[in-house]
Design a protein around this motif. Sequence first.
Motif, PDB file in Angstrom:
ATOM      1  N   SER A  25       0.868  -1.175   0.037  1.00 12.69           N
ATOM      2  CA  SER A  25      -0.088  -0.129   0.079  1.00 12.69           C
ATOM      3  C   SER A  25       0.825   1.503  -0.061  1.00 12.69           C
ATOM      4  O   SER A  25       0.259   2.148  -0.268  1.00 12.69           O
ATOM      5  CB  SER A  25      -0.709  -0.077   1.277  1.00 12.69           C
ATOM      6  N   ARG A  26       2.000   1.121   0.378  1.00 10.08           N
ATOM      7  CA  ARG A  26       2.908   2.341   0.465  1.00 10.08           C
ATOM      8  C   ARG A  26       3.559   2.658  -0.846  1.00 10.08           C
ATOM      9  O   ARG A  26       4.493   3.753  -0.985  1.00 10.08           O
ATOM     10  CB  ARG A  26       4.047   2.142   1.522  1.00 10.08           C
ATOM     11  N   ALA A  27       3.589   1.817  -1.851  1.00  9.72           N
ATOM     12  CA  ALA A  27       4.250   1.814  -3.008  1.00  9.72           C
ATOM     13  C   ALA A  27       3.689   2.917  -4.132  1.00  9.72           C
ATOM     14  O   ALA A  27       2.216   2.981  -3.941  1.00  9.72           O
ATOM     15  CB  ALA A  27       4.429   0.499  -3.939  1.00  9.72           C
ATOM     16  N   PRO A  28       4.502   3.583  -4.803  1.00 12.01           N
ATOM     17  CA  PRO A  28       3.767   4.500  -5.574  1.00 12.01           C
ATOM     18  C   PRO A  28       2.823   3.801  -6.613  1.00 12.01           C
ATOM     19  O   PRO A  28       2.789   2.309  -6.941  1.00 12.01           O
ATOM     20  CB  PRO A  28       4.684   4.957  -6.566  1.00 12.01           C
ATOM     21  N   ARG A  29       1.851   4.456  -7.196  1.00 11.35           N
ATOM     22  CA  ARG A  29       0.667   3.853  -8.268  1.00 11.35           C
ATOM     23  C   ARG A  29       1.141   3.129  -9.444  1.00 11.35           C
ATOM     24  O   ARG A  29       0.973   1.979  -9.658  1.00 11.35           O
ATOM     25  CB  ARG A  29      -0.144   4.795  -8.809  1.00 11.35           C
ATOM     26  N   ASP A  30       2.236   3.540 -10.134  1.00 12.59           N
ATOM     27  CA  ASP A  30       2.919   2.809 -11.165  1.00 12.59           C
ATOM     28  C   ASP A  30       4.242   2.174 -10.638  1.00 12.59           C
ATOM     29  O   ASP A  30       5.084   1.702 -11.646  1.00 12.59           O
ATOM     30  CB  ASP A  30       2.941   3.598 -12.228  1.00 12.59           C
ATOM     31  N   GLY A  31       4.487   2.193  -9.594  1.00 13.85           N
ATOM     32  CA  GLY A  31       5.912   1.694  -9.041  1.00 13.85           C
ATOM     33  C   GLY A  31       5.825   0.131  -8.771  1.00 13.85           C
ATOM     34  O   GLY A  31       5.166  -0.768  -9.472  1.00 13.85           O
ATOM     35  N   LYS A  32       6.685  -0.197  -7.621  1.00 13.07           N
ATOM     36  CA  LYS A  32       6.841  -1.541  -7.432  1.00 13.07           C
ATOM     37  C   LYS A  32       5.565  -2.496  -7.020  1.00 13.07           C
ATOM     38  O   LYS A  32       4.865  -1.984  -6.405  1.00 13.07           O
ATOM     39  CB  LYS A  32       7.988  -1.702  -6.359  1.00 13.07           C
ATOM     40  N   PHE A  33       5.505  -3.679  -7.582  1.00 15.39           N
ATOM     41  CA  PHE A  33       4.358  -4.551  -7.166  1.00 15.39           C
ATOM     42  C   PHE A  33       4.823  -5.840  -6.956  1.00 15.39           C
ATOM     43  O   PHE A  33       6.052  -6.284  -7.291  1.00 15.39           O
ATOM     44  CB  PHE A  33       3.168  -4.463  -8.337  1.00 15.39           C
ATOM     45  N   ILE A  34       3.877  -6.780  -6.231  1.00 17.44           N
ATOM     46  CA  ILE A  34       4.181  -7.839  -5.703  1.00 17.44           C
ATOM     47  C   ILE A  34       3.776  -8.933  -6.984  1.00 17.44           C
ATOM     48  O   ILE A  34       4.637  -9.941  -7.420  1.00 17.44           O
ATOM     49  CB  ILE A  34       3.528  -8.454  -4.506  1.00 17.44           C
ATOM     50  N   GLU A  35       2.702  -8.928  -7.510  1.00 11.22           N
ATOM     51  CA  GLU A  35       2.164  -9.938  -8.406  1.00 11.22           C
ATOM     52  C   GLU A  35       1.265  -9.175  -9.590  1.00 11.22           C
ATOM     53  O   GLU A  35       0.231  -8.366  -9.149  1.00 11.22           O
ATOM     54  CB  GLU A  35       1.594 -10.973  -8.045  1.00 11.22           C
ATOM     55  N   ARG A  36       1.458  -9.537 -10.686  1.00 10.78           N
ATOM     56  CA  ARG A  36       0.342  -8.876 -11.446  1.00 10.78           C
ATOM     57  C   ARG A  36      -0.827  -9.900 -11.735  1.00 10.78           C
ATOM     58  O   ARG A  36      -0.619 -11.072 -12.161  1.00 10.78           O
ATOM     59  CB  ARG A  36       1.059  -8.615 -13.080  1.00 10.78           C
ATOM     60  N   LEU A  37      -2.040  -9.587 -11.622  1.00 11.14           N
ATOM     61  CA  LEU A  37      -3.125 -10.362 -11.654  1.00 11.14           C
ATOM     62  C   LEU A  37      -3.799 -10.357 -13.001  1.00 11.14           C
ATOM     63  O   LEU A  37      -4.702 -11.452 -13.348  1.00 11.14           O
ATOM     64  CB  LEU A  37      -4.313 -10.201 -10.615  1.00 11.14           C
ATOM     65  N   GLY A  38      -3.727  -9.487 -13.712  1.00 21.34           N
ATOM     66  CA  GLY A  38      -4.443  -9.291 -15.034  1.00 21.34           C
ATOM     67  C   GLY A  38      -4.443  -8.094 -15.566  1.00 21.34           C
ATOM     68  O   GLY A  38      -3.560  -6.997 -15.296  1.00 21.34           O
ATOM     69  N   SER A  39      -5.539  -7.657 -16.242  1.00 19.89           N
ATOM     70  CA  SER A  39      -5.598  -6.309 -17.085  1.00 19.89           C
ATOM     71  C   SER A  39      -6.947  -6.042 -17.204  1.00 19.89           C
ATOM     72  O   SER A  39      -8.004  -6.598 -17.328  1.00 19.89           O
ATOM     73  CB  SER A  39      -4.762  -6.386 -18.403  1.00 19.89           C
ATOM     74  N   TYR A  40      -6.844  -4.612 -17.461  1.00 14.68           N
ATOM     75  CA  TYR A  40      -8.217  -3.953 -17.715  1.00 14.68           C
ATOM     76  C   TYR A  40      -8.217  -2.861 -18.882  1.00 14.68           C
ATOM     77  O   TYR A  40      -7.361  -1.949 -18.724  1.00 14.68           O
ATOM     78  CB  TYR A  40      -8.788  -3.213 -16.357  1.00 14.68           C
ATOM     79  N   ASN A  41      -9.162  -3.049 -19.870  1.00  9.23           N
ATOM     80  CA  ASN A  41      -9.163  -1.890 -20.840  1.00  9.23           C
ATOM     81  C   ASN A  41     -10.360  -1.285 -21.044  1.00  9.23           C
ATOM     82  O   ASN A  41     -11.255  -2.099 -21.645  1.00  9.23           O
ATOM     83  CB  ASN A  41      -8.667  -2.731 -22.182  1.00  9.23           C
ATOM     84  N   PRO A  42     -10.530  -0.202 -20.573  1.00  3.91           N
ATOM     85  CA  PRO A  42     -11.817   0.593 -20.714  1.00  3.91           C
ATOM     86  C   PRO A  42     -12.021   1.075 -22.016  1.00  3.91           C
ATOM     87  O   PRO A  42     -13.344   1.611 -22.055  1.00  3.91           O
ATOM     88  CB  PRO A  42     -11.732   1.559 -19.563  1.00  3.91           C
ATOM     89  N   ASN A  43     -11.234   0.803 -22.818  1.00  5.52           N
ATOM     90  CA  ASN A  43     -11.550   1.611 -24.228  1.00  5.52           C
ATOM     91  C   ASN A  43     -12.354   0.819 -25.250  1.00  5.52           C
ATOM     92  O   ASN A  43     -13.142   1.443 -26.242  1.00  5.52           O
ATOM     93  CB  ASN A  43     -10.268   1.845 -24.848  1.00  5.52           C
ATOM     94  N   THR A  44     -12.566  -0.499 -24.784  1.00  4.75           N
ATOM     95  CA  THR A  44     -13.453  -1.207 -25.697  1.00  4.75           C
ATOM     96  C   THR A  44     -15.045  -1.199 -25.063  1.00  4.75           C
ATOM     97  O   THR A  44     -15.110  -0.785 -23.708  1.00  4.75           O
ATOM     98  CB  THR A  44     -12.885  -2.808 -25.540  1.00  4.75           C
ATOM     99  N   ASN A  45     -15.933  -1.723 -25.716  1.00  7.37           N
ATOM    100  CA  ASN A  45     -17.424  -1.475 -25.340  1.00  7.37           C
ATOM    101  C   ASN A  45     -17.894  -3.059 -25.393  1.00  7.37           C
ATOM    102  O   ASN A  45     -17.846  -3.391 -26.688  1.00  7.37           O
ATOM    103  CB  ASN A  45     -18.067  -0.618 -25.606  1.00  7.37           C
ATOM    104  N   PRO A  46     -18.336  -3.762 -24.574  1.00  5.21           N
ATOM    105  CA  PRO A  46     -17.859  -3.665 -23.137  1.00  5.21           C
ATOM    106  C   PRO A  46     -16.449  -3.791 -22.723  1.00  5.21           C
ATOM    107  O   PRO A  46     -15.677  -4.247 -23.633  1.00  5.21           O
ATOM    108  CB  PRO A  46     -18.698  -4.879 -22.450  1.00  5.21           C
ATOM    109  N   ALA A  47     -16.046  -3.149 -21.690  1.00  5.09           N
ATOM    110  CA  ALA A  47     -14.591  -3.074 -21.194  1.00  5.09           C
ATOM    111  C   ALA A  47     -14.132  -4.581 -21.267  1.00  5.09           C
ATOM    112  O   ALA A  47     -14.854  -5.662 -20.746  1.00  5.09           O
ATOM    113  CB  ALA A  47     -14.356  -2.468 -19.802  1.00  5.09           C
ATOM    114  N   THR A  48     -12.803  -4.711 -21.616  1.00 10.36           N
ATOM    115  CA  THR A  48     -12.069  -6.076 -21.725  1.00 10.36           C
ATOM    116  C   THR A  48     -11.186  -6.173 -20.405  1.00 10.36           C
ATOM    117  O   THR A  48     -10.547  -5.422 -20.022  1.00 10.36           O
ATOM    118  CB  THR A  48     -11.070  -6.114 -22.701  1.00 10.36           C
ATOM    119  N   ILE A  49     -11.859  -7.423 -19.757  1.00  7.68           N
ATOM    120  CA  ILE A  49     -11.064  -7.662 -18.503  1.00  7.68           C
ATOM    121  C   ILE A  49     -10.603  -9.207 -18.474  1.00  7.68           C
ATOM    122  O   ILE A  49     -11.176  -9.983 -18.866  1.00  7.68           O
ATOM    123  CB  ILE A  49     -12.076  -7.676 -17.172  1.00  7.68           C
TER     124      ILE A  49
END
Length: 191
Positions: A25-49
Amino acid sequence: MATKIRLQRHGKKGKPFYHVVVADSRAPRDGKFIERLGSYNPNTNPATIVLNFDSALDWLNKGAQPTDTARAILSYKGVLYKKHLQGGVKKGAFDEAKAEELFAKWSESKETQIEGKKSGLANAKDEAKKAAFAAEVKKKEERAAAIAAKNAPVEEAPAEEETTEEVVAEAAAEEAPAAESAENAEETTEG
C-alpha cells in the motif's frame, strides 16, 4: 505488510490501459508491485477484463484489500462471490458441491448477460449503419434531382411577346379613344 489489489495505469494520453496488481500500500501507483493479476481495458465496449481468477481469490483470502475500482472488477468477474461462497462453506451453511453449483449458475447467467450486451451493441451498430445508408441514398437522390433540374434545357412557353408593330398599333388605339374623349370634352366646354 498491508497489501492492496489496485490498478496501474499504462497507455497513452486519453487511451488508458490498466494492469491489475497486488502491491504494498506504500508503493507508488505505477511503481513496484508483488504480483500482476491481469489487465483492464476500458477503451472497448464492453470493457475487456483479463484476470487470473485463482490468484486473485488467493490474495483476497490472504487479506489483500482491493481499491474501489479493483473491487468492482473482481465483483464483475465473480471473485468476490466465490469468496463469499467459500465463507458459507466454512460456516457450514452449505457444502462445497452446493457452492460450486451456485457459482456455475451465476457464471452462466453473467455470460448470457454479457453476450446479450454484445449482441445488442452489434445490432445497434448495424441499425445505425442502415439508417445512415438510407439517409445517404435519399440525399443522393435529392442532389441528382436538383442537378437534373438545373441542367435541363429551359422550355419556353409560346411567348406572347408582341412585336413592335403590334405594340405601336395598341398604343395608337389607346390614344385614339383618349383623344376623342378629350375632343368631346373640349366641345362641351366651348359650346
